[in-house]
Design an enzyme around this catalytic site. Structure first.
Site, short mmCIF file in Angstrom:
data_model
loop_
_atom_site.label_atom_id
_atom_site.label_comp_id
_atom_site.label_asym_id
_atom_site.label_seq_id
_atom_site.Cartn_x
_atom_site.Cartn_y
_atom_site.Cartn_z
CB CYS A 103 87.50 92.85 38.03
SG CYS A 103 89.28 93.27 38.08
CD GLN A 147 94.12 79.62 40.60
OE1 GLN A 147 94.31 80.12 39.69
NE2 GLN A 147 93.19 78.48 40.78
CE LYS A 157 87.00 81.56 29.99
NZ LYS A 157 86.17 80.70 30.24
CB THR A 158 85.98 86.27 38.52
OG1 THR A 158 84.79 86.08 38.42
CG2 THR A 158 86.57 86.91 37.24
CG ASP A 181 88.44 79.92 35.73
OD1 ASP A 181 87.76 80.94 35.92
OD2 ASP A 181 89.70 80.00 36.33
CB VAL A 191 89.39 63.44 33.57
CG1 VAL A 191 88.63 63.17 32.38
CG2 VAL A 191 88.48 63.00 34.75
CB CYS A 222 91.60 87.27 37.62
SG CYS A 222 91.25 89.04 38.41
CB ALA A 246 87.18 78.33 43.27
N GLY A 247 85.49 75.92 41.89
CA GLY A 247 84.17 75.61 41.42
C GLY A 247 84.10 74.06 41.83
C1 LIG Z 1 96.63 85.92 39.66
C2 LIG Z 1 95.15 85.67 39.70
C3 LIG Z 1 94.32 86.58 40.26
C4 LIG Z 1 93.19 86.39 40.48
N1 LIG Z 1 92.28 87.34 41.03
C5 LIG Z 1 90.75 87.14 41.21
C6 LIG Z 1 89.79 88.02 41.78
O1 LIG Z 1 90.53 89.06 42.24
N2 LIG Z 1 88.85 87.73 41.97
C7 LIG Z 1 88.34 86.49 41.54
O2 LIG Z 1 87.21 86.15 41.86
N3 LIG Z 1 88.90 85.62 41.04
C8 LIG Z 1 90.22 85.97 40.64
N4 LIG Z 1 91.07 84.76 40.15
C9 LIG Z 1 90.40 83.71 39.35
C10 LIG Z 1 89.91 82.45 40.21
O3 LIG Z 1 91.01 82.04 40.93
C11 LIG Z 1 89.40 81.52 39.18
O4 LIG Z 1 88.56 82.21 38.32
C12 LIG Z 1 88.94 80.39 39.95
O5 LIG Z 1 89.98 79.67 40.87
C13 LIG Z 1 88.27 79.41 38.98
O6 LIG Z 1 87.97 78.34 39.59
P1 LIG Z 1 87.85 76.71 38.79
O7 LIG Z 1 87.49 75.64 39.80
O8 LIG Z 1 86.98 76.93 37.54
O9 LIG Z 1 89.08 76.47 38.23
P2 LIG Z 1 90.68 76.43 39.41
O10 LIG Z 1 90.21 76.71 40.71
O11 LIG Z 1 91.93 76.89 38.76
O12 LIG Z 1 90.80 74.80 39.59
C14 LIG Z 1 90.74 73.93 38.58
C15 LIG Z 1 91.22 72.62 39.19
O13 LIG Z 1 90.79 71.60 38.17
C16 LIG Z 1 91.77 70.56 38.34
N5 LIG Z 1 92.07 69.85 36.89
C17 LIG Z 1 92.70 70.48 35.71
N6 LIG Z 1 92.56 69.67 34.73
C18 LIG Z 1 92.05 68.84 35.24
C19 LIG Z 1 91.88 67.05 34.86
N7 LIG Z 1 92.07 66.99 33.50
N8 LIG Z 1 91.17 66.22 35.66
C20 LIG Z 1 90.87 66.52 36.74
N9 LIG Z 1 91.11 67.73 37.41
C21 LIG Z 1 91.77 68.65 36.74
C22 LIG Z 1 93.32 71.45 38.87
O14 LIG Z 1 94.09 70.47 39.30
C23 LIG Z 1 92.24 72.12 39.73
O15 LIG Z 1 92.21 71.54 41.29
C24 LIG Z 1 92.30 85.08 40.14
C25 LIG Z 1 93.10 84.03 39.55
C26 LIG Z 1 94.73 84.32 39.38
C27 LIG Z 1 95.33 83.34 38.69
#
Ligand SMILES: Cc1cc2nc3c(=O)[nH]c(=O)nc-3n(C[C@H](O)[C@H](O)[C@H](O)COP(=O)(O)OP(=O)(O)OC[C@H]3O[C@@H](n4cnc5c(N)ncnc54)[C@H](O)[C@@H]3O)c2cc1C
Length: 475
Positions: free
Chosen positions: A420, A90, A385-386, A377, A125, A222, A60-61
């Site tokens: 949330c 997710q 962490k959402t 996150d 990475v 979440c 997402a981010g």
């Molecule tokens: C069951 C559940 C329910 C949820 N409910 C909600 C909700 O109702 N509302 C809400 O706002 N949020 C909710 N969330 C949370 C939301 O999905 C996350 O906060 C969001 O996806 C965070 O985005 P992110 O980019 O930080 O991480 P993520 O979307 O998890 O993406 C991380 C990415 O980094 C990649 N990565 C990891 N390590 C490396 C590395 N070393 N090198 C290169 N790439 C790497 C992974 O492959 C992935 O592509 C929920 C999550 C879950 C699991």
């Protein structure tokens, strides 16, 4: 505020009927698509700043950051390092668990989101070397950058619970809605938990099963999801006139941090079910899947010797282990930043956020490496962490990164926003929105109240908004 958000507020203020609202929401994928294409074509490029930007992550981010940077720079030079072609929505894993979405409904593709003018290295990475402005991939490639965006999300540690391994989830009454594999783009947790809901129901038809739902001692993504499963599973039985003995075992000391939400959960939601025992300050540390015993650690205070100087008894804190028998258990694992971040100079080296990305809680700029920023996150900041937080990080982080590229002062500040959508029964959600200062509702409605409109909004609108607006940097 986007045009769509404003539209929703106005529609709610005008007092729409359920039928009108559902019709409005059913149109949302189309509306979101139209909005996305119209604003994309009309937006002017904002900055001529130059420099090679590397974004690490493919969730997402990362995708939001990429889309916003691409649109905000006149000559963007962006490389994204992410292993995953598939992209999971997710938040939808909970709706899969509740039987409202099919598993395939929440899987999208980064091939549709990452355009050809962005260089995509399909790898992970393994080493961050910010002193030399480069990262090293798992296959050994050294990738240099002028500016770095860390968006790796977090990882689960099911193995930190003694006796538990990932392959045990889905067997012997064990479930976990969180389970997914971001690299492979699979989200098994929802499907496994939907089967678990039905298994609990089958057992409740014959007796009164003991069901434990847990929440760990680490920050989690979440923070409301452990209770979403607790209430939805309970309501799933209630709809058929069935019941079970539910225990909510959490390392926290209350149900929710926002007082209005906490009060509704304590005074309205849990009494409505009448079958939930809360065990606060209980952290799951071990499981015996064969015997169906979960062991929790908790702290116990005992009275020690009398201190003549202080004129009081010394209180001794000891950690005790409490075994609990269960028939079904829903486990939320401990979570942390990925090792590559945790073991790098980019992580907080000590304190409560040790191991998470060390960024300023307002600017999202790294405290020690000014050409490094964080989103999502992985950030070691007090709230978040959402996906909702990541959506608010996006415009702030991008504006500050561009200011850094232009050698200007960083002026945009993240207020800690997180959200949330707490599903308290089928058809009802408390939309808990808050920031560093407390409750922060986006809509002119009281925080802490259960409403059907938030259920409809979450179920029908958020998913298309995620793919068509947020992932395109339009919201
Ligand atoms: C069951 C559940 C329910 C949820 N409910 C909600 C909700 O109702 N509302 C809400 O706002 N949020 C909710 N969330 C949370 C939301 O999905 C996350 O906060 C969001 O996806 C965070 O985005 P992110 O980019 O930080 O991480 P993520 O979307 O998890 O993406 C991380 C990415 O980094 C990649 N990565 C990891 N390590 C490396 C590395 N070393 N090198 C290169 N790439 C790497 C992974 O492959 C992935 O592509 C929920 C999550 C879950 C699991």
């Amino acid at each position: 505020m986007s045009k769509l958000e404003q539209n929703i507020i106005e529609t709610i203020q005008e007092g729409m009927s359920r039928r009108q609202a559902l019709k409005f929401m059913a149109l949302s994928p189309v509306a979101a698509g139209v909005l996305a294409s119209s604003s994309a074509s009309t937006e002017a490029k904002a900055s001529d700043a130059k420099g090679k930007i590397v974004i690490v992550g493919g969730g997402a981010g990362a995708i939001m950051a990429m889309a916003r940077l691409r649109r905000a720079l006149s000559a963007p030079d962006i490389t994204i390092i992410a292993p995953n072609e598939k992209h999971i929505y997710q938040p939808g894993q909970v709706f899969v668990a509740a039987g409202e979405y099919a598993p395939e409904d929440i899987i999208g593709s980064n091939l549709d989101l990452i355009p050809d003018d962005v260089k995509w290295i399909k790898d992970e990475v393994s080493t961050f070397d910010p002193d030399n402005n480069h990262v090293v991939t798992r296959s050994g490639e050294i990738v240099k950058y002028d500016f770095l965006v860390v968006a790796t999300g977090l990882v689960y540690h099911y193995e930190a619970i003694e006796g538990l391994s990932i392959d045990m989830i889905g067997k012997n009454g064990i479930s976990s809605v969180y389970l997914n594999d971001l690299e492979k783009g699979t989200a098994q947790g929802g499907e496994i938990t939907w089967k678990w809901f039905n298994d609990v129901k089958a057992a409740a038809a014959k007796g009164k099963p003991r069901v434990i739902c847990t929440q760990p001692a680490t920050p989690i993504k979440c923070g409301g999801a452990p209770q979403k499963i607790l209430y939805l599973a309970n309501d799933f039985l209630k709809r058929d006139g069935l019941t079970a003995d539910f225990t909510f075992a959490t390392n926290g000391d209350k149900l929710f941090g926002v007082p209005d939400v906490n009060e509704t959960l304590n005074k309205v939601v849990q009494p409505r079910y009448g079958n939930i025992t809360n065990k606060f300050k209980h952290n799951l540390v071990a499981i015996d899947a064969e015997k169906k015993i979960a062991t929790f650690e908790t702290k116990k205070l005992t009275q020690g010797a009398y201190d003549e100087d202080l004129e009081e008894y010394e209180m001794i804190e000891e950690t005790i282990r409490i075994p609990m028998e269960y028939d079904f258990i829903h486990i939320v694992p401990p979570m942390s930043a990925p090792d590559a971040v945790k073991n790098s100079p980019l992580a907080w080296q000590k304190g409560t956020a040790a191991g998470w990305l060390e960024v300023d809680q307002e600017t999202l700029q790294h405290n020690r490496y000014p050409n490094v920023f964080g989103i999502g996150d992985v950030c070691g900041i007090p709230l978040g962490k959402t996906g909702g937080s990541a959506r608010h990080h996006g415009p702030i982080m991008v504006a500050n990164l561009i200011a850094q590229m232009e050698k200007k002062a960083l002026t945009e500040k993240f207020d800690g926003y997180t959200v949330c959508p707490l599903k308290t029964q089928y058809g009802k959600i408390i939309l808990a929105e808050f920031n560093y200062l407390g409750a922060a509702p986006s809509f002119p409605l009281a925080v802490g109240e259960e409403r059907w409109i938030w259920w409809a909004f979450d179920l029908y609108m958020l998913k298309p908004m995620y793919w068509h607006l947020m992932m395109r940097g339009l919201m």
